[in-house]
Design a protein around this motif. Structure first.
Motif, PDB file in Angstrom:
ATOM      1  N   VAL A 139       9.912   9.476  -2.837  1.00  0.00           N
ATOM      2  CA  VAL A 139       9.535   8.865  -1.554  1.00  0.00           C
ATOM      3  C   VAL A 139      10.219   7.507  -1.407  1.00  0.00           C
ATOM      4  O   VAL A 139      10.717   7.158  -0.332  1.00  0.00           O
ATOM      5  N   HIS A 140      10.241   6.723  -2.499  1.00  0.00           N
ATOM      6  CA  HIS A 140      10.980   5.451  -2.468  1.00  0.00           C
ATOM      7  C   HIS A 140      12.430   5.685  -2.044  1.00  0.00           C
ATOM      8  O   HIS A 140      12.981   4.954  -1.213  1.00  0.00           O
ATOM      9  N   PHE A 141      13.068   6.695  -2.636  1.00  0.00           N
ATOM     10  CA  PHE A 141      14.487   6.948  -2.365  1.00  0.00           C
ATOM     11  C   PHE A 141      14.692   7.323  -0.903  1.00  0.00           C
ATOM     12  O   PHE A 141      15.667   6.886  -0.257  1.00  0.00           O
ATOM     13  N   ALA A 142      13.798   8.128  -0.371  1.00  0.00           N
ATOM     14  CA  ALA A 142      13.902   8.505   1.038  1.00  0.00           C
ATOM     15  C   ALA A 142      13.766   7.277   1.934  1.00  0.00           C
ATOM     16  O   ALA A 142      14.495   7.137   2.929  1.00  0.00           O
ATOM     17  N   TRP A 143      12.860   6.377   1.576  1.00  0.00           N
ATOM     18  CA  TRP A 143      12.647   5.160   2.375  1.00  0.00           C
ATOM     19  C   TRP A 143      13.850   4.229   2.260  1.00  0.00           C
ATOM     20  O   TRP A 143      14.253   3.613   3.239  1.00  0.00           O
ATOM     21  N   LEU A 144      14.424   4.146   1.062  1.00  0.00           N
ATOM     22  CA  LEU A 144      15.620   3.323   0.859  1.00  0.00           C
ATOM     23  C   LEU A 144      16.804   3.845   1.673  1.00  0.00           C
ATOM     24  O   LEU A 144      17.730   3.086   1.996  1.00  0.00           O
ATOM     25  N   ASN A 145      16.766   5.114   2.028  1.00  0.00           N
ATOM     26  CA  ASN A 145      17.852   5.700   2.803  1.00  0.00           C
ATOM     27  C   ASN A 145      17.501   5.852   4.277  1.00  0.00           C
ATOM     28  O   ASN A 145      18.195   6.564   5.014  1.00  0.00           O
ATOM     29  N   THR A 146      16.445   5.172   4.698  1.00  0.00           N
ATOM     30  CA  THR A 146      16.067   5.143   6.109  1.00  0.00           C
ATOM     31  C   THR A 146      16.455   3.793   6.700  1.00  0.00           C
ATOM     32  O   THR A 146      16.166   2.745   6.108  1.00  0.00           O
ATOM     33  N   ALA A 147      17.129   3.801   7.840  1.00  0.00           N
ATOM     34  CA  ALA A 147      17.638   2.574   8.447  1.00  0.00           C
ATOM     35  C   ALA A 147      16.519   1.602   8.799  1.00  0.00           C
ATOM     36  O   ALA A 147      15.398   2.005   9.132  1.00  0.00           O
ATOM     37  N   LYS A 148      16.860   0.327   8.722  1.00  0.00           N
ATOM     38  CA  LYS A 148      15.902  -0.732   9.026  1.00  0.00           C
ATOM     39  C   LYS A 148      15.347  -0.597  10.440  1.00  0.00           C
ATOM     40  O   LYS A 148      14.150  -0.787  10.665  1.00  0.00           O
ATOM     41  N   ASP A 149      16.210  -0.255  11.404  1.00  0.00           N
ATOM     42  CA  ASP A 149      15.747  -0.151  12.789  1.00  0.00           C
ATOM     43  C   ASP A 149      14.941   1.113  13.046  1.00  0.00           C
ATOM     44  O   ASP A 149      14.463   1.335  14.165  1.00  0.00           O
ATOM     45  N   PRO A 172       0.785  -1.246   0.000  1.00  0.00           N
ATOM     46  CA  PRO A 172       0.000   0.000   0.000  1.00  0.00           C
ATOM     47  C   PRO A 172       0.813   1.291   0.000  1.00  0.00           C
ATOM     48  O   PRO A 172       0.590   2.161  -0.835  1.00  0.00           O
ATOM     49  N   LYS A 173       1.741   1.440   0.960  1.00  0.00           N
ATOM     50  CA  LYS A 173       2.423   2.739   1.098  1.00  0.00           C
ATOM     51  C   LYS A 173       3.830   2.568   1.670  1.00  0.00           C
ATOM     52  O   LYS A 173       4.075   1.690   2.498  1.00  0.00           O
ATOM     53  N   ASP A 174       4.728   3.458   1.253  1.00  0.00           N
ATOM     54  CA  ASP A 174       6.017   3.583   1.911  1.00  0.00           C
ATOM     55  C   ASP A 174       5.810   4.166   3.325  1.00  0.00           C
ATOM     56  O   ASP A 174       4.785   4.793   3.608  1.00  0.00           O
TER      57      ASP A 174
END
Length: 211
Positions: free
Chosen positions: A82-92, A44-46
């Motif tokens: 938005v995808h790029f920002a999420w890809l650059n956000t740490a897993k934790d 659904p959403k990032d």
């Protein structure tokens, strides 16, 4: 409308790579031109809750899909930015840092509308005297398995709160590959290495009597 047995829609969509490169991806062409199977999963959403658990689960199994000559592609209606920002956000921190497969950015909703997987409905508003869109207009958790000819051999759609079982898609790919290579059909709960059947009643009777 069920799409199993039909060609995947011939629609090109914006996408982003793990490195942040803007891409244009046509899933049908990816399958046919590369002679690979494709697993395409929509979320659904990032920056939500269940979604990152699924993206990381597919990433953890990426080697297993690659062994099966299968590409993995994620997709939502979010933008590449938005995808790029999420890809650059740490897993934790709820991010998807470390994801290496491409993500479609179906902002036009051309592909998701063609697949009929959007949580949206046009209804007539008597007060406004026009049709308005109800629903979130984002996709359900839809999954498609596409073969080397571009044909869909599996589709499933989960409601928003229900995460997927990645191992089931590996099993389905194994089963379909067995059908392709051996010409046998795969009974309930079949897994790689188990007995399959010929498509006739005698084979079914023999299988049922022995299990």
């Amino acid at each position: 409308m069920a799409l199993v047995g039909k060609k995947f829609p011939n629609i090109t969509v914006d996408a982003i790579s793990e490195m942040g490169d803007n891409l244009r991806i046509n899933v049908l062409e990816e399958a046919v031109n590369n002679k690979k199977k494709v697993l395409l999963f929509w979320y659904p959403k990032d920056f939500t809750f269940v979604c990152p658990t699924e993206l990381h689960a597919f990433q953890a199994a990426l080697g297993d899909f690659e062994k099966r000559n299968t590409m993995v592609i994620g997709a939502s209606c979010d933008t590449n930015e938005v995808h790029f920002a999420w890809l650059n956000t740490a897993k934790d921190n709820g991010g998807i840092e470390g994801i290496t497969y491409p993500l479609l950015a179906d902002t036009t909703r051309n592909l998701s509308a063609s697949l009929d997987i959007l949580d949206a409905e046009w209804v007539y508003d008597d007060n406004m005297e026009e049709e308005i869109l109800e629903g979130s207009n984002v996709t359900f958790r839809a999954t498609y398995l596409i073969d080397e000819e571009g044909k869909i051999f599996h589709e499933s759609v989960n409601d928003m709160p229900l995460g997927r079982n990645v191992n089931e898609y590996l099993r389905l790919i194994d089963a379909y590959t067995h059908v392709q290579t051996k010409g046998e059909v795969c009974p309930a709960n079949w897994e790689e290495g188990k007995d399959a059947m010929n498509a006739d009643r005698n084979s079914t009777a023999a299988y049922l009597s022995s299990h």
